[in-house]
Design a protein around this motif. Sequence first.
Motif, PDB file in Angstrom:
ATOM      1  N   ALA A  32       0.849  -1.201   0.000  1.00 42.32           N
ATOM      2  CA  ALA A  32       0.000   0.000   0.000  1.00 42.32           C
ATOM      3  C   ALA A  32       0.879   1.243   0.000  1.00 42.32           C
ATOM      4  CB  ALA A  32      -0.870   0.004   1.258  1.00 42.32           C
ATOM      5  N   TYR A  33       0.479   2.259  -0.704  1.00 37.02           N
ATOM      6  CA  TYR A  33       1.096   3.579  -0.562  1.00 37.02           C
ATOM      7  C   TYR A  33       0.130   4.648  -1.045  1.00 37.02           C
ATOM      8  CZ  TYR A  33       2.650   2.356  -5.394  1.00 37.02           C
ATOM      9  OH  TYR A  33       2.721   1.933  -6.695  1.00 37.02           O
ATOM     10  N   ALA A  34       0.437   5.860  -0.641  1.00 35.58           N
ATOM     11  CA  ALA A  34      -0.307   7.032  -1.112  1.00 35.58           C
ATOM     12  C   ALA A  34       0.642   7.801  -2.017  1.00 35.58           C
ATOM     13  CB  ALA A  34      -0.745   7.872   0.089  1.00 35.58           C
ATOM     14  N   LEU A  56      -2.852   4.784  -3.378  1.00 37.36           N
ATOM     15  CA  LEU A  56      -2.371   4.279  -4.675  1.00 37.36           C
ATOM     16  C   LEU A  56      -2.061   2.801  -4.470  1.00 37.36           C
ATOM     17  CD1 LEU A  56      -0.142   7.329  -5.648  1.00 37.36           C
ATOM     18  CD2 LEU A  56      -2.113   6.490  -6.922  1.00 37.36           C
ATOM     19  N   GLY A  57      -0.826   2.458  -4.221  1.00 33.12           N
ATOM     20  CA  GLY A  57      -0.483   1.056  -3.933  1.00 33.12           C
ATOM     21  C   GLY A  57      -0.153   0.284  -5.188  1.00 33.12           C
ATOM     22  N   ASP A  58       0.271  -0.966  -4.963  1.00 38.22           N
ATOM     23  CA  ASP A  58       0.650  -1.865  -6.054  1.00 38.22           C
ATOM     24  C   ASP A  58      -0.598  -2.275  -6.832  1.00 38.22           C
ATOM     25  OD1 ASP A  58       3.371  -1.915  -5.477  1.00 38.22           O
ATOM     26  OD2 ASP A  58       3.247  -3.755  -4.270  1.00 38.22           O
ATOM     27  N   GLY A  59      -0.957  -1.506  -7.837  1.00 35.55           N
ATOM     28  CA  GLY A  59      -2.175  -1.791  -8.601  1.00 35.55           C
ATOM     29  C   GLY A  59      -1.976  -2.882  -9.636  1.00 35.55           C
ATOM     30  N   ARG A  60      -0.710  -3.169  -9.930  1.00 35.66           N
ATOM     31  CA  ARG A  60      -0.438  -4.257 -10.888  1.00 35.66           C
ATOM     32  C   ARG A  60       0.880  -4.934 -10.515  1.00 35.66           C
ATOM     33  NH1 ARG A  60       1.771  -1.519 -16.421  1.00 35.66           N
ATOM     34  NH2 ARG A  60       2.771   0.296 -15.531  1.00 35.66           N
ATOM     35  N   ALA A  61       1.164  -4.918  -9.235  1.00 40.28           N
ATOM     36  CA  ALA A  61       2.467  -5.429  -8.794  1.00 40.28           C
ATOM     37  C   ALA A  61       2.300  -6.332  -7.581  1.00 40.28           C
ATOM     38  CB  ALA A  61       3.397  -4.265  -8.479  1.00 40.28           C
ATOM     39  N   SER A  96      -5.989  -1.597  -7.608  1.00 44.68           N
ATOM     40  CA  SER A  96      -5.970  -1.385  -9.068  1.00 44.68           C
ATOM     41  C   SER A  96      -6.786  -0.185  -9.533  1.00 44.68           C
ATOM     42  CB  SER A  96      -6.428  -2.635  -9.811  1.00 44.68           C
ATOM     43  OG  SER A  96      -5.520  -3.686  -9.577  1.00 44.68           O
ATOM     44  N   ARG A  97      -7.714   0.294  -8.749  1.00 45.56           N
ATOM     45  CA  ARG A  97      -8.501   1.489  -9.084  1.00 45.56           C
ATOM     46  C   ARG A  97      -9.031   1.439 -10.528  1.00 45.56           C
ATOM     47  NH1 ARG A  97      -4.903   6.185  -8.805  1.00 45.56           N
ATOM     48  NH2 ARG A  97      -3.394   4.679  -9.577  1.00 45.56           N
ATOM     49  N   GLY A  98      -9.584   0.319 -10.910  1.00 43.69           N
ATOM     50  CA  GLY A  98     -10.164   0.237 -12.260  1.00 43.69           C
ATOM     51  C   GLY A  98      -9.175  -0.149 -13.337  1.00 43.69           C
ATOM     52  N   GLY A  99      -7.868  -0.166 -13.019  1.00 42.12           N
ATOM     53  CA  GLY A  99      -6.870  -0.595 -13.998  1.00 42.12           C
ATOM     54  C   GLY A  99      -6.924  -2.113 -14.161  1.00 42.12           C
ATOM     55  N   ASP A 100      -6.322  -2.611 -15.226  1.00 38.88           N
ATOM     56  CA  ASP A 100      -6.425  -4.052 -15.506  1.00 38.88           C
ATOM     57  C   ASP A 100      -5.339  -4.880 -14.815  1.00 38.88           C
ATOM     58  OD1 ASP A 100      -4.213  -3.375 -16.985  1.00 38.88           O
ATOM     59  OD2 ASP A 100      -5.037  -3.970 -18.925  1.00 38.88           O
ATOM     60  N   GLY A 101      -4.415  -4.215 -14.154  1.00 36.26           N
ATOM     61  CA  GLY A 101      -3.370  -4.949 -13.428  1.00 36.26           C
ATOM     62  C   GLY A 101      -2.303  -5.541 -14.328  1.00 36.26           C
ATOM     63  N   ARG A 102      -2.366  -5.211 -15.605  1.00 40.97           N
ATOM     64  CA  ARG A 102      -1.476  -5.868 -16.577  1.00 40.97           C
ATOM     65  C   ARG A 102      -0.390  -4.923 -17.064  1.00 40.97           C
ATOM     66  NH1 ARG A 102      -3.238 -11.136 -16.078  1.00 40.97           N
ATOM     67  NH2 ARG A 102      -5.484 -11.063 -15.871  1.00 40.97           N
ATOM     68  N   ALA A 103       0.559  -5.499 -17.763  1.00 44.50           N
ATOM     69  CA  ALA A 103       1.604  -4.723 -18.425  1.00 44.50           C
ATOM     70  C   ALA A 103       1.878  -5.380 -19.767  1.00 44.50           C
ATOM     71  CB  ALA A 103       2.869  -4.721 -17.571  1.00 44.50           C
ATOM     72  N   ASP A 130       5.220   8.930  -4.941  1.00 41.54           N
ATOM     73  CA  ASP A 130       5.166   7.464  -4.897  1.00 41.54           C
ATOM     74  C   ASP A 130       6.244   6.852  -5.783  1.00 41.54           C
ATOM     75  OD1 ASP A 130       3.107   8.782  -6.639  1.00 41.54           O
ATOM     76  OD2 ASP A 130       3.094   6.819  -7.580  1.00 41.54           O
ATOM     77  N   ASN A 131       6.932   7.666  -6.570  1.00 38.86           N
ATOM     78  CA  ASN A 131       8.046   7.159  -7.376  1.00 38.86           C
ATOM     79  C   ASN A 131       9.377   7.682  -6.838  1.00 38.86           C
ATOM     80  OD1 ASN A 131       6.273   5.765  -9.027  1.00 38.86           O
ATOM     81  ND2 ASN A 131       6.098   7.430 -10.514  1.00 38.86           N
ATOM     82  N   THR A 132       9.400   8.059  -5.567  1.00 40.45           N
ATOM     83  CA  THR A 132      10.617   8.559  -4.919  1.00 40.45           C
ATOM     84  C   THR A 132      10.950   7.611  -3.770  1.00 40.45           C
ATOM     85  OG1 THR A 132       9.969  10.818  -5.463  1.00 40.45           O
ATOM     86  CG2 THR A 132      11.637  10.564  -3.746  1.00 40.45           C
ATOM     87  N   ILE A 158      13.483   4.522  -9.408  1.00 40.64           N
ATOM     88  CA  ILE A 158      12.414   3.514  -9.497  1.00 40.64           C
ATOM     89  C   ILE A 158      11.346   3.956 -10.491  1.00 40.64           C
ATOM     90  CG2 ILE A 158      10.892   4.430  -7.675  1.00 40.64           C
ATOM     91  CD1 ILE A 158      10.505   1.525  -6.715  1.00 40.64           C
ATOM     92  N   ASP A 159      10.652   2.973 -11.064  1.00 41.99           N
ATOM     93  CA  ASP A 159       9.482   3.175 -11.922  1.00 41.99           C
ATOM     94  C   ASP A 159       9.816   3.909 -13.210  1.00 41.99           C
ATOM     95  OD1 ASP A 159       7.949   1.644 -10.379  1.00 41.99           O
ATOM     96  OD2 ASP A 159       6.615   3.202  -9.645  1.00 41.99           O
ATOM     97  N   TYR A 160      10.346   3.106 -14.119  1.00 38.49           N
ATOM     98  CA  TYR A 160      10.718   3.610 -15.435  1.00 38.49           C
ATOM     99  C   TYR A 160       9.508   3.584 -16.340  1.00 38.49           C
ATOM    100  CZ  TYR A 160      15.519   3.076 -13.861  1.00 38.49           C
ATOM    101  OH  TYR A 160      16.690   3.202 -13.169  1.00 38.49           O
TER     102      TYR A 160
HETATM  103  P1  AMP Z   1       3.052   4.515 -12.116  1.00 37.96           P
HETATM  104  O1  AMP Z   1       2.671   5.718 -12.916  1.00 37.96           O
HETATM  105  O2  AMP Z   1       3.450   3.320 -12.954  1.00 37.96           O
HETATM  106  O3  AMP Z   1       4.056   4.821 -11.066  1.00 37.96           O
HETATM  107  O4  AMP Z   1       1.709   4.042 -11.396  1.00 37.96           O
HETATM  108  C1  AMP Z   1       0.891   4.862 -10.602  1.00 37.96           C
HETATM  109  C2  AMP Z   1      -0.192   4.033  -9.953  1.00 37.96           C
HETATM  110  O5  AMP Z   1      -1.054   3.469 -10.930  1.00 37.96           O
HETATM  111  C3  AMP Z   1       0.313   2.872  -9.118  1.00 37.96           C
HETATM  112  O6  AMP Z   1      -0.523   2.755  -8.007  1.00 37.96           O
HETATM  113  C4  AMP Z   1       0.176   1.708 -10.068  1.00 37.96           C
HETATM  114  O7  AMP Z   1       0.073   0.488  -9.379  1.00 37.96           O
HETATM  115  C5  AMP Z   1      -1.117   2.054 -10.790  1.00 37.96           C
HETATM  116  N1  AMP Z   1      -1.214   1.421 -12.120  1.00 37.96           N
HETATM  117  C6  AMP Z   1      -0.497   1.711 -13.223  1.00 37.96           C
HETATM  118  N2  AMP Z   1      -0.868   0.921 -14.259  1.00 37.96           N
HETATM  119  C7  AMP Z   1      -1.841   0.103 -13.794  1.00 37.96           C
HETATM  120  C8  AMP Z   1      -2.647  -0.936 -14.382  1.00 37.96           C
HETATM  121  N3  AMP Z   1      -2.510  -1.300 -15.655  1.00 37.96           N
HETATM  122  N4  AMP Z   1      -3.554  -1.546 -13.581  1.00 37.96           N
HETATM  123  C9  AMP Z   1      -3.705  -1.190 -12.306  1.00 37.96           C
HETATM  124  N5  AMP Z   1      -2.992  -0.226 -11.698  1.00 37.96           N
HETATM  125  C10 AMP Z   1      -2.073   0.419 -12.428  1.00 37.96           C
END
Ligand code: AMP
Length: 502
Positions: A87-89, A100-105, A132-139, A264-266, A273-275
Motif C-alpha cells: 500500500a502507498y499514497a 495508490l499502492g501496487d495496482g499491478r504489482a 488497481s482502481r479500475g486498472g487491468d493490473g497488466r503490463a 510514490d516514485n521517490t 524507481i518506476d521507469y
Molecule cells: P506509475 O505511474 O506506474 O508509477 O503508477 C501509478 C499508480 O497506478 C500505481 O498505483 C500503479 O500500481 C497504478 N497502475 C499503473 N498501471 C496500472 C494498471 N494497468 N492496472 C492497475 N494499476 C495500475
Amino acid sequence: MSESSPDPAVHTTSLAPFGFETTLSDEVPGVTVPWQGAHAPSPRVLMLNDDLARSLALDPASLRTAEGAGVLSGSIPPADSATVAMAYAGHQFGNFVPLLGDGRALLLGELRDDRGHRVDLHLKGSGATPFSRGGDGRAVVGAMLREYLISEAMHALNIPTTRSLAVVTTGEQVLREGGPQPGAVLARVASSHLRVGTFEFAARREGLTQPLADYAIARHYPAFGELTAEDRYLAFFEAVVDAQASLVAQWMSVGFVHGVLNTDNTTISGETIDYGPCAFLDSYDPATVFSSIDHGGRYAYGNQPAVLGWNLARFGETLLPLVNSKPDTAITALTAVLDTFGDRYRRHYSAAMAAKLGLDKNANNDNLVNDLQLLLADHRADWTLTFRALADNLRGHSSPLDSLVPPDASDAWLGRWRTSISARNQDLASIADGMDRVNPAYIPRNHLVDAALRSATEGDLEPFERLLDVVTTPFDHRDERSDYAMPAPESFGAGFQTFCGT
Ligand code: AMP
Ligand code: MG
C-alpha cells in the motif's frame, strides 16, 4: 491492511526454494495486503539477467523452466513465501492521492544479494490487486522490456537503481490504446520498495509511521538504530535527503529525465524507481519534457532537483510526530535539514561535473560548467557526445567537438577549460582517459529504444539484445558500434513523446 485475498494457491512448485524472507509483512503488516498473482495462460521467460540471478543465489536454468516462468509471472505462488501487494499514497503532479499502492504489482519476497544485503523481488504486471482502481493490473511486453533496458543501462552507468531480473510473457493479449499487445511481467530487484508515498500512507493511519520508520532505518540506515529516538528520525530524514540529492545529481549528469517524479516514485533507499515515461536528453535543453501527460513541464529535465526537494518536504511532514512531540520544534528541526538539500545537490552535481570535465573536484568550477551549459543550449549540442568530444579534444582531435559547437563559438570556453586542466599538472592523455571512464559513449537513445521495442513486440528480440549489450557497457567505445552513439536522425522528429502506465 485487511482485505480478502484471492483463491488460495492452486499450484505448488517443485523448484528449489528461493530462500524468501518476508520481514516487511511480518514487521509492518499495515502497509501490505496478502495477495497472489493472476493466472497466466503460458508464461515464458523472454529475458533473464543471468548474472543478477546468480548474485541472488538463484539458478538461471531453473528460472527458465515452465515453473520458473510461472513464479516470475506471479502465476505460480513460490512455495516459501507469502506474497503481498504494498500500500502507498502519493502526490501525483502535486495533488495528494490517499490510496495508490501496487495496482499491478506483487512483492514475491525478500532475498539476500551476494553482499548479504536484503533485497525485494517484485513483479510488475502480475494482475489486479485491491489497489488497481479500475486498472487491468497488466503490463505489455514493450513497456516491460523498456524498463529492463533502461534500468540495466542506469546500473551500468553506476547510478543507484532497481534492477531487472526477468521479463516473462504471459501468453495473454492485453488491450491498450493502439490495440491488443502481448502481456508481460517484469521481475525487478530493489533494495526495497519503500517510497515517500509509503510514509504518506502510514502518516494518515494510527501508530503506523513509527514501525515503518524503524523498519526503514534497520533496513537502509542501520547505524542510526544506535541513536536516541530524538536524533534517530532526524538522522534518517537527513540520510534520505542526501541520498536523493546525490541521485538527482547523477541523473542530471547523464541527461536522464525520469518523467513522473511523483512522491510514490521517490524511494527511501535513493534508488531510481518506476521507469515509465523516462528518456535521455540528446541536445541539451533544461526545458526538455518527453512525457505526453506532463503538460506544464513539472518534471522537465531542469526541474528535477527542485521537484525532489518538494517531494522530500512531503516526506519530512510524515516524520513530524516522530522527531518531536512539540510540532513547532519538530518543524524547525526538519526544515533545517530540508534546507540543506540545495547545497547537497550542488555539491554532488559539482563533483560529478568536475569528473566529467577532467577538472580538480576541489576547485570551484561553477562558472566553467554554467558557461558550457549556455554554449550547449545555444547550439543544441548533444549532451552525451560533448563530453567524449572534449576528451578527444585533449588528445588533439578537434573535429568531434567542432561538429557539435562551431569552433568560433567554443574557442573562448575551450581556452579557459584548458587553463584549468593545465593547472592539474597531469598528462592530458590520462585526464582524457579518466573522463572516458565517467562519460558514457552510449546511452539508450530514444530512436534506438523505439526501434528495438517495436521489433521485440513483433517477435524479433535481436535488436533489443544488441542494444542491451551496448548500453550495459556504456563507457567502452568500439568502432563497430559507432551508430549506437549517434543522435537520432532528423527524420525521427523533435517531438518524441513517452507514455505512462503502458
Ligand atoms: P506509475 O505511474 O506506474 O508509477 O503508477 C501509478 C499508480 O497506478 C500505481 O498505483 C500503479 O500500481 C497504478 N497502475 C499503473 N498501471 C496500472 C494498471 N494497468 N492496472 C492497475 N494499476 C495500475
Ligand atoms: Mg509508480
